[in-house]
Scaffold this active site. Structure first.
Site, PDB file in Angstrom:
ATOM      1  N   GLY A  65      12.277 -72.392 -43.594  1.00 17.46           N
ATOM      2  CA  GLY A  65      12.881 -73.083 -44.718  1.00 17.46           C
ATOM      3  C   GLY A  65      12.041 -72.904 -45.969  1.00 17.46           C
ATOM      4  CG  ASP A 253      15.605 -68.727 -47.559  1.00 20.56           C
ATOM      5  OD1 ASP A 253      14.552 -68.862 -46.909  1.00 20.56           O
ATOM      6  OD2 ASP A 253      16.696 -69.192 -47.176  1.00 20.56           O
TER       7      ASP A 253
END
Length: 385
Positions: A65, A253
């Site tokens: 993450g 991301d």
């Protein structure tokens, strides 16, 4: 070296377990991770005593993450400094552990810069290491605060776009407390909506090939007591066609200067579906995920994962005595080649809005992203228009 400690995921009403923390036991400082490859079957702490173990944890997705990778990178630099290892070498290996998430390099650079600034100021190794650790802790706190602000901005945006309430939200991959120093990015918004009594249904894409939706988002949703339903990735179109999706919320991301969004593979098809069916497609990410040095989506380096993640179903660590080794169940003939990008890129024209801790960018344009970056540098939290 790494160590493990087990817990239990029982108790659906309990808050999600921590994702990462710094500890200082008598034998020396460590970075402790919740090993996400073991969820949801068991909660196992992975104890990283040095940077190579942390790098491997990043590559193997034990910690993942974008925002959390930035925090992990910063703590990794601090770990190297405190334990007396080469800080520059550690920073280099950490920054390149995974290529797409811009936050990883950002966190590494912040902690390394704090360390070197202390050295230039005449600090001894202990004080320089303390400076790196302080910067990592600052970044951790900033991300938790950003998560809370994104939840508020995202909830307000949904109220504006869908005033009837009772939202049916579809999400992809995992963008909750397992990716953040706080409650997450996209899933933080969903949690805020749920606590306000406005979540009618959370649709959870399983997110192939590593099933981060079924293993991780469903895990968080269950512990929050949400009304949620798991679906295969390729069933999303049927939901849209039936009018069962009010909004799509995903994380990111990397966001390029033109507003292109790199997120877990499968996000781009959802954006196309959402546009066709006139459903808002909303990206929730902190400003640290915006990379003004990446001009557009074509310039984003997309990580290519091993083919066996597609050709085999991997059970990393099945629970139970004597079952510690990873197991793979072949799905394809031996020697089958696999195309396995970790991310895809959604162009800005398919993104309804980008929600950050500094406000909302809508429509998503290069000018809007530039304004957001300038506002972030100045600390002004005004909304973009």
């Amino acid at each position: 070296m790494a160590d493990e400690h087990r817990g239990s995921p029982e108790g659906a009403a309990a808050p999600t377990a921590f994702a990462l923390r710094w500890e200082e036991p008598p034998e020396g400082p460590v970075v402790v991770l919740l090993d996400q490859t073991r969820l949801p079957a068991e909660e196992v702490e992975l104890v990283c005593t040095d940077v190579p173990v942390l790098v491997e944890a990043i590559r193997s997705l034990s910690v993942r993450g974008a925002p959390l990778l930035g925090i992990a990178g910063a703590y990794g630099v601090a770990l190297a400094a405190v334990r007396g290892f080469d800080v520059d070498e550690a920073a280099e290996s950490l920054a390149h552990a995974r290529p797409t998430a811009v936050n990883l390099g950002y966190g590494v650079r912040r902690a390394a810069a704090a360390y070197h600034a202390a050295v230039r100021g005449g600090a001894d190794p202990d004080r320089a290491a303390a400076a790196a650790l302080a910067e990592a802790r600052t970044l951790h706190g900033e991300d938790a605060e950003a998560s809370e602000r994104m939840a508020g901005h995202g909830q307000a945006l949904l109220d504006e776009l869908l005033p009837a309430g009772g939202y049916r939200i579809l999400t992809h991959c995992n963008a909750g407390a397992l990716v953040s120093g706080g409650e997450g990015t996209a899933l933080a918004v969903v949690k805020a909506v749920h606590r306000a009594g406005q979540l009618r249904r959370l649709w959870v894409d399983e997110t192939r090939p590593l099933f981060q939706g079924s293993r991780l988002t469903a895990y968080e949703a269950a512990r929050e007591g949400m009304a949620y339903t798991l679906l295969t990735d390729n069933a999303a179109g049927s939901l849209f066609a039936a009018g069962e999706v009010d909004a799509v919320l995903i994380g990111a991301d990397r966001i390029a200067a033109d507003g292109s969004v790199a997120n877990k593979i499968g996000s781009y098809p959802l954006a196309v579906l959402a546009r066709y069916h006139h459903v808002p497609f909303i990206v929730v990410a902190p400003t640290t995920t915006v990379d003004p040095d990446t001009p557009d989506g074509a310039a984003i380096e997309v990580e290519q994962r091993p083919g066996h993640e597609v050709t085999d179903v991997i059970v990393p660590h099945p629970p139970g005595p004597g079952a510690e080794a990873a197991m793979g169940v072949p799905l394809a003939p031996l020697g089958t080649q696999a195309f396995n990008p970790a991310f895809d890129v959604t162009p800005p024209e398919l993104v309804t809005a980008i929600v950050t801790e500094r406000g909302v960018v809508a429509p998503v344009t290069e000018g809007g992203i530039a304004e957001l970056c300038a506002r972030s540098r100045s600390g002004n939290g005004m909304m973009a228009s």
